[in-house]
Design a protein around this motif. Sequence first.
Motif, mmCIF file in Angstrom:
data_model
loop_
_atom_site.group_PDB
_atom_site.id
_atom_site.type_symbol
_atom_site.label_atom_id
_atom_site.label_comp_id
_atom_site.label_asym_id
_atom_site.label_seq_id
_atom_site.Cartn_x
_atom_site.Cartn_y
_atom_site.Cartn_z
ATOM 1 N N ARG A 54 0.842 -1.206 0.000
ATOM 2 C CA ARG A 54 0.000 0.000 0.000
ATOM 3 C C ARG A 54 0.873 1.250 0.000
ATOM 4 N NH1 ARG A 54 -3.015 -3.000 3.868
ATOM 5 N NH2 ARG A 54 -2.288 -1.660 5.576
ATOM 6 N N GLY A 55 1.964 1.195 0.751
ATOM 7 C CA GLY A 55 2.894 2.327 0.745
ATOM 8 C C GLY A 55 3.571 2.503 -0.598
ATOM 9 N N VAL A 56 3.953 1.393 -1.230
ATOM 10 C CA VAL A 56 4.568 1.449 -2.562
ATOM 11 C C VAL A 56 3.602 2.073 -3.558
ATOM 12 C CG1 VAL A 56 5.398 0.055 -4.509
ATOM 13 C CG2 VAL A 56 6.164 -0.470 -2.187
ATOM 14 N N ALA A 57 2.336 1.677 -3.484
ATOM 15 C CA ALA A 57 1.326 2.244 -4.390
ATOM 16 C C ALA A 57 1.188 3.749 -4.182
ATOM 17 C CB ALA A 57 -0.013 1.543 -4.169
ATOM 18 N N ALA A 58 1.272 4.184 -2.923
ATOM 19 C CA ALA A 58 1.191 5.626 -2.644
ATOM 20 C C ALA A 58 2.394 6.369 -3.209
ATOM 21 C CB ALA A 58 1.079 5.853 -1.135
#
Length: 256
Positions: free
Chosen positions: A232-236
């Motif tokens: 989820r952090g990578v997507a952000a």
Amino acid sequence: MKIGFIGAGSIGSAMIKGLIHSGINPDDILVKGGRSNRTKELQKELNFKIVSNIIDLRDTDIIVIAVGSLALKDVFNELKEFVKNQVIVSVSGGSTIEFMQSYLPNHATAFAIPNTPVSIGEGVTGISYAKEFNEGQKELVKDVFERMGKLIEVPEEQLGIFGTVAGCSPAFIDILIEALSDAGVLNGLPRKLSYEAVIQMLIGSSKLAQQSKGHVAQLKDQVTSPGGSTIRGVAALEENGFRNALIKAINAANNG
């Protein structure tokens, strides 16, 4: 081995610190500084020798030129009057092997770009050698520079972008550390603890990447479980242009 420095600005002083911290005897480092008191202040800390004139470096084995680009012509005009067997390595921006050879034809000259972590023995330096360098002279340069970190031979036409990536990126990493620490503080971590966690994470991640035989993307994949917090952090990061921002920063630094 005696090492001469012409200039003790930010990169020159970082190299001097790195060499002395690596075990080089301060008496074997001779420094010709500029008109400011910076060299004298550094000498009080590190106890190397200060010389009054460039010719006082005539008995050194290697001379490192670390002056501003505007001073290069004056420096080489003085060097050509006495240099014989010394290896000459310029870490000054604006240097080229062709320029150095125009003053010291058929001499062992090299252009190198170190980054500031050389001061603690963890730097990386790109270097290009003139064709006049023999293996013994290269070993001398390696002996000096590898005390401060990693030395990588780079074709001269690639040295500029190598220096940008290695030399400018520490500032970008400092911003990254600050931003990640801010995020920790925003979510309840004390500032000191947040900095400590971020810095150690970067040290460990860098060492793991260095030792890994696979692509760094594989290391990322190992910690991005399906539907987990890391992905989820990578997507952000992707949504906010993290990669593109870094690429643009390097392009701006390299082409500005």
